[in-house]
Structures are given as structure tokens and as C-alpha cells.
Design a protein around this motif. Structure first.
Motif, PDB file in Angstrom:
ATOM      1  N   THR A 275       0.838  -1.197   0.000  1.00  0.00           N
ATOM      2  CA  THR A 275       0.000   0.000   0.000  1.00  0.00           C
ATOM      3  C   THR A 275       0.875   1.249   0.000  1.00  0.00           C
ATOM      4  O   THR A 275       0.562   2.256  -0.624  1.00  0.00           O
TER       5      THR A 275
ATOM      6  N   GLY B  36       2.985  -6.768  -1.139  1.00  0.00           N
ATOM      7  CA  GLY B  36       1.978  -7.231  -2.093  1.00  0.00           C
ATOM      8  C   GLY B  36       2.400  -7.135  -3.553  1.00  0.00           C
ATOM      9  O   GLY B  36       2.217  -8.085  -4.327  1.00  0.00           O
TER      10      GLY B  36
ATOM     11  N   GLN C 133       4.080 -10.281  -7.685  1.00  0.00           N
ATOM     12  CA  GLN C 133       4.289 -10.393  -9.140  1.00  0.00           C
ATOM     13  C   GLN C 133       5.756 -10.775  -9.347  1.00  0.00           C
ATOM     14  O   GLN C 133       6.618  -9.940  -9.625  1.00  0.00           O
TER      15      GLN C 133
HETATM   16  N1  LIG Z   1      -0.625 -10.380  -6.293  1.00  0.00           N
HETATM   17  C1  LIG Z   1      -0.515  -9.058  -6.301  1.00  0.00           C
HETATM   18  N2  LIG Z   1      -0.050  -8.423  -7.383  1.00  0.00           N
HETATM   19  C2  LIG Z   1       0.095  -7.080  -7.403  1.00  0.00           C
HETATM   20  N3  LIG Z   1      -0.250  -6.287  -6.408  1.00  0.00           N
HETATM   21  C3  LIG Z   1      -0.723  -6.860  -5.298  1.00  0.00           C
HETATM   22  C4  LIG Z   1      -0.879  -8.265  -5.174  1.00  0.00           C
HETATM   23  N4  LIG Z   1      -1.356  -8.517  -3.945  1.00  0.00           N
HETATM   24  C5  LIG Z   1      -1.494  -7.330  -3.321  1.00  0.00           C
HETATM   25  N5  LIG Z   1      -1.108  -6.333  -4.131  1.00  0.00           N
HETATM   26  C6  LIG Z   1      -1.140  -4.889  -3.850  1.00  0.00           C
HETATM   27  O1  LIG Z   1      -0.312  -4.646  -2.725  1.00  0.00           O
HETATM   28  C7  LIG Z   1      -0.935  -3.711  -1.827  1.00  0.00           C
HETATM   29  C8  LIG Z   1      -1.051  -4.337  -0.463  1.00  0.00           C
HETATM   30  O2  LIG Z   1       0.222  -4.590  -0.014  1.00  0.00           O
HETATM   31  P1  LIG Z   1       0.554  -5.532   1.218  1.00  0.00           P
HETATM   32  O3  LIG Z   1       2.016  -5.608   1.332  1.00  0.00           O
HETATM   33  O4  LIG Z   1      -0.162  -6.819   1.023  1.00  0.00           O
HETATM   34  O5  LIG Z   1      -0.104  -4.808   2.454  1.00  0.00           O
HETATM   35  P2  LIG Z   1       0.220  -3.454   3.227  1.00  0.00           P
HETATM   36  O6  LIG Z   1       1.229  -2.680   2.438  1.00  0.00           O
HETATM   37  O7  LIG Z   1      -1.083  -2.739   3.305  1.00  0.00           O
HETATM   38  O8  LIG Z   1       0.752  -3.916   4.542  1.00  0.00           O
HETATM   39  C9  LIG Z   1      -2.283  -3.354  -2.455  1.00  0.00           C
HETATM   40  O9  LIG Z   1      -2.165  -2.116  -3.099  1.00  0.00           O
HETATM   41  C10 LIG Z   1      -2.537  -4.474  -3.447  1.00  0.00           C
HETATM   42  O10 LIG Z   1      -3.245  -4.025  -4.576  1.00  0.00           O
END
Ligand SMILES: Nc1ncnc2c1ncn2[C@@H]1O[C@H](COP(=O)(O)OP(=O)(O)O)[C@@H](O)[C@H]1O
Ligand SMILES: Nc1ncnc2c1ncn2[C@@H]1O[C@H](COP(=O)(O)OP(=O)(O)O)[C@@H](O)[C@H]1O
Ligand SMILES: [Zn+2]
Ligand SMILES: [Zn+2]
Lengths: 288, 288
Positions: B131, B231, B235
Motif C-alpha cells: 500500500t 503485495g 508479481q
Molecule cells: N498479487 C498481487 N499483485 C500485485 N499487487 C498486489 C498483489 N497482492 C497485493 N497487491 C497490492 O499490494 C498492496 C497491499 O500490499 P501488502 O504488502 O499486502 O499490504 P500493506 O502494504 O497494506 O501492509 C495493495 O495495493 C494491493 O493491490
């Protein structure tokens, strides 16, 4: 107690003696020619001026990690004769005292951190903007190194809209050194830096890249002070412009110290390096 | 010996118990609502699961410098209720064991550095691209902080020619987070990251900014490894593209470790944080 300092630059070597408070009592300047010739002059100086230890800051890149087989070497410099030169090994054969070995910018950073403008704060960064750009980082009163020393002159920045200057670095399409060091200013203006009028528009551009670099140093290291030194910073009108652009770029994302005390000139002027060398000599002695 | 870990995120808190080798034996996830509610659940958990010490990594910005009057606080977050919240002070009133306090990314960085993919090297950087973008730097096996913690998600990079995406950060005209974090990818594509096809051209763009960031981390910290997690890094096709662009941008200016071992995914996956927390709890105990 008499201590020694070497500031080993690509144009000249400065050798000095002084004491553990950073007081310099004698110095000479030796042109950087071949390693054999220049080092012989260094050795002659320290035979005539015996010291208890020597702090050395060298141009580079150099091997700074004791585990590295190239520790103590100048490694890949294009300067004829100096590539793959075992500086420390050579000196050790002729001068039998504890030696502290680091980069020229780390040495100057240490001088400023201990006795100069950053002496009251634990975290500072010394940036020299001259023929090239180099930086030394002091973290919690110690020189910061990773796997090797930093190469902050080559950080990437955002090319200013409308600035189509071809980056003056043989390696990179954009970097601080290539956009804002002395030779880049020379190519941008057709004059050497000191002959460019202090209100020439080029300084806006130069200040912009330096301000961007200050943002990146801030978010990376969260220092207490960023010290800007070197030939280009003799244009002291740059300081307020850099501070103003820094503030606009950072845009209050995080709190930083008052900018007049945050982005500052060196406190020791051209002496940062030799003072740092003396204090590093003291460290070498304590560690020996 | 039973140790505790808290990974305090803006969406959820993970509380866990385990041992000094980083083995997790129990965990819960608590939604991040109000400080009163969330902290009560944390305290209930650690009353039911007594521990000898707790390592805490929190979302921020936070006060990490013991000399700072805001040490232990979450400081300026826009998250309702959590701004200027004395996290550590609050917890200390309810849990009477040594506590280690740092950022969520430093905690995860420490986990990876001690038990994960960077366990054999002293200098590593953990970057999460989710995020937001955050990074934790481990220098000589210790968490690096300056005056405060790093904010590397907001480093400036070179806007790609032709990329006129409006930087998705309320503070900056360009920064890593604004150009390449999950929400930026959402705005660029009109889809959430995980629904964007793995061969969508947006990944070239995202990889480019991440590669530029890796160059800046390299010249700044000279780490042994750069760990990319979060997240967006699910990829996994991004890794080879990032390495290739990194190599082109650095352009052999300096020697770095083999890229397959230099720019790498996390070794502990989603467990970097809690493992780091357990190991920081051990540190807190040693220092107590
Ligand atoms: N498989 C994926 N491919 C690309 N983007 C992803 C994927 N899974 C989550 N995201 C993106 O990553 C972000 C969430 O990141 P994450 O590391 O899971 O949590 P946070 O940063 O909120 O702790 C969101 O913007 C989401 O769209
Ligand atoms: N007063 C000045 N104003 C602007 N540029 C200057 C000035 N003096 C020197 N320079 C530039 O700084 C560079 C030399 O930097 P300096 O720090 O003195 O040495 P070096 O980097 O070689 O150790 C040259 O490119 C020179 O043009
Ligand atoms: Zn360059
Ligand atoms: Zn930003």
C-alpha cells in the motif's frame, strides 16, 4: 603527542602533522603524479616529521572492508598507475605506526563531525561538490560503510523538465555528479565554475539537483546535518536556493531541523580532511 | 523461553509468541480500529500468553530515538486516533516485560537479516512495496537509524520519459511510493494489482522505478542484499526485469554481488515481521 594526516586526492596529496585536538602544526602539498614518486615524497615527509599514527583519506574507489582482499588498495581508478595500487601495504613498509584507512570524503566527514560544524550532533553527511561529487556519512559518531564505501555522487535524481543537458558521467544517463559537479557546470556554461556570474541561471539548475540530493539523503539517512563543501559550493549564493528548493521538494512530509542549521557549509573550510585525518590517527592509536 | 512479537500495521496487528530461534508457536490477527480497542486485544493476548519480552514493529512515522520526547509514539499518521499515540507507554502500563520498539519495516528487516535470506551477510535492506513503500536498513547486523527512521519510500527518482502519471503521493511530484506502490498501480491500470495480467506493460514501468531505487540504495548503503517484499512483489516476474534494469542503470560503475543473490525476495515470506519481533524481544531481554 604528534599525529599525522594524509589527504590523498587525485590532483594533490596533503600531508600534515598536528595533535589529538585537530590542531595542525605543519603541512605540505605534493602533486599526485605516479605512485612511486608521490608515495616517496609522503614517506620522506613522515621520516622528517615522526608521528605516533597516521589517518589517511584517499581518493577512490578504495577497498575499505578489512575482509576484502583489496583492503587498503585504490581499486579501479582510471588515473594512470593508481589502479589496483596497494596504498596501505606500500605505506606500511615504510612507516611503522598505526594507520587508519578510509576515503577522502569519510576523512573530511569525520573532521567536520568531531571538530567542525557537526561536532554537536551524532549523525551528519559531508558532501563535496567539486571535480566530482562524493559523500561521507557519519552515523552515531562513526564512519558509515556497508559492503564498501558509499558512492553517493551517482545517485539518480529527477531530470528537470526542459533540462536536456547530456549527463556528464560516462556511466549514467542521470546522476548528481553528471548534472551538477564542476565539469558539468563548465560544459553547461562554457566557462569554469569560478568565472560564472553569481546570478547566472545555471545556479538555479545546479541548486535544484543538489536540493533533490539533500531530499534523498534525508529520507535515506535521517542525518542531523548535511554539510556541502567543495569548489562549487564556493558559490555561497547556492545555499539559500538549495534550502528553499529542498523545502519545496520535501514539502513537510517529515520534520527536519531548521534549514539554516541543516544544510550548511563546512565549519573547517579546506581543513576538514586534515583535521579528520589527525582524529582518525588518534582512533588508529586507540585501536592498536 | 517464550518471547512475543507485535507487527503493528495500519490494517491489522499480528501478535505472536515463539522462541529465541524465531520459531512461531501461536499467533493472532487483530484488526486495527481505535487504539483503545486494538491495544486492549493486544494486552488480552499477552495476558493469556505470558512472555519474557516483546519485540514491536509499528507502522509510522514513529519516534525511535530514545532522546526524543516522542520516543515510543506513533507521531503524525493520518489514521484516526493513532496520531500522537504513546504506543510504548500505553503497553508498558499493561505488560511488565522488556520491550523492543522499532518500525514495522525495521522489524521485518531484522527478521530477514537474522533468520531469512540475508542471514549470512551483515548489511541488507528490506523494502516492502505494498500500500506504501517502506524500507529497513541493517548495517553490520544492527538496525540503522539516524535522527529518526528512514523514509526511503519517498526518495526521488528520474521520471521515465513519456510517463505522465500524476505521482500518487500527496506530498511529492515524484517519489518511489507515488510512482510504483500498489495504489499507484491501481490508478495506472484501473484494476487492483493482483488482477493486472502478469505481462501487462505497467510492470515494465513499475520495475523501472524499483530498479532506480535499487541503484540509489546501492550507492547510499552498499548493502550485501536488497530484499523486495510486499503485495506488489507477489508479481514475481518483476524480479528479472528489475535486475536487468538495475544492471543497465548502474552500468558497471561499481562491482555488486551477483544480481540473483543481490536483489532477492524475502526468505521468510509473510513471516519476516513476526520472526524479527521475536529476535528483537531477545535483544530487549539481553539489554534489560
Ligand atoms: N498479487 C498481487 N499483485 C500485485 N499487487 C498486489 C498483489 N497482492 C497485493 N497487491 C497490492 O499490494 C498492496 C497491499 O500490499 P501488502 O504488502 O499486502 O499490504 P500493506 O502494504 O497494506 O501492509 C495493495 O495495493 C494491493 O493491490
Ligand atoms: N568559486 C568557484 N565557483 C564555482 N565552481 C568552482 C569554484 N572554484 C572551483 N570550482 C569548481 O570546482 C571544481 C574543483 O573542485 P574542488 O573541490 O576545488 O577540487 P577537487 O574536487 O578536484 O578536489 C572545478 O570543477 C572548479 O571549476
Ligand atoms: Zn554517474
Ligand atoms: Zn512521496
Amino acid at each position: 603527542m604528534t599525529l599525522g594526516a594524509i589527504e590523498a586526492g587525485g590532483t594533490k596529496f596533503v600531508c600534515a602533522i598536528g595533535d589529538e585536538t585537530g590542531q595542525v602544526t605543519d603541512r605540505i602539498s605534493i602533486p599526485t603524479t605516479t605512485p612511486a614518486e608521490t608515495m616517496a615524497a609522503v614517506e620522506t615527509y613522515f621520516k622528517a616529521h615522526p608521528v605516533a599514527a597516521i589517518g589517511i583519506g584517499s581518493f577512490g574507489p578504495i577497498g575499505v572492508n578489512p575482509d576484502d582482499p583489496k583492503y587498503g588498495y585504490i581499486t579501479t581508478t582510471p588515473k594512470p598507475g593508481w589502479g589496483d595500487f596497494d596504498f596501505l601495504g606500500h605505506l606500511k613498509q615504510h612507516v611503522d605506526v598505526p594507520l587508519y584507512w578510509t576515503t577522502d570524503v569519510n576523512e573530511a566527514a569525520y573532521g567536520e563531525a568531531e571538530m567542525g560544524i557537526a561536532k554537536d550532533v551524532p549523525n551528519s553527511i559531508y558532501v563535496t561538490i567539486g571535480t566530482g561529487v562524493g559523500a561521507g556519512v557519519i552515523s552515531h559518531n562513526q564512519i558509515f560503510n556497508g559492503r564498501t564505501h558509499t558512492e553517493l555522487g551517482h545517485m539518480r535524481l529527477n531530470r528537470l523538465p526542459g533540462d536536456d543537458f547530456e549527463n556528464n558521467c560516462p556511466y549514467h544517463d542521470i546522476c548528481l555528479e553528471g548534472m551538477a559537479a564542476g565539469p558539468a557546470i563548465g560544459k553547461r556554461t562554457g566557462k569554469t565554475g569560478k568565472d560564472v556570474a553569481s546570478d547566472d541561471p545555471v545556479w538555479e539548475t545546479v541548486a535544484d539537483y543538489i536540493a533533490q540530493a539533500c531530499v534523498n539523503l534525508t529520507v535515506a539517512f535521517a542525518p542531523d546535518k548535511i554539510i556541502l563543501n567543495g569548489g562549487v559550493m564556493k558559490q555561497t549564493q547556492l545555499f539559500p536556493i538549495i534550502r528553499q528548493k529542498f523545502e519545496a521538494y520535501l514539502n513537510h512530509y517529515e520534520t527536519v531541523p531548521a534549514l539554516d542549521h541543516y544544510i550548511v557549509p563546512a565549519g573547517l573550510g579546506d581543513n576538514s580532511g586534515v583535521v579528520g585525518g589527525l582524529l582518525l590517527a588518534k582512533l588508529a592509536l586507540q585501536e592498536a
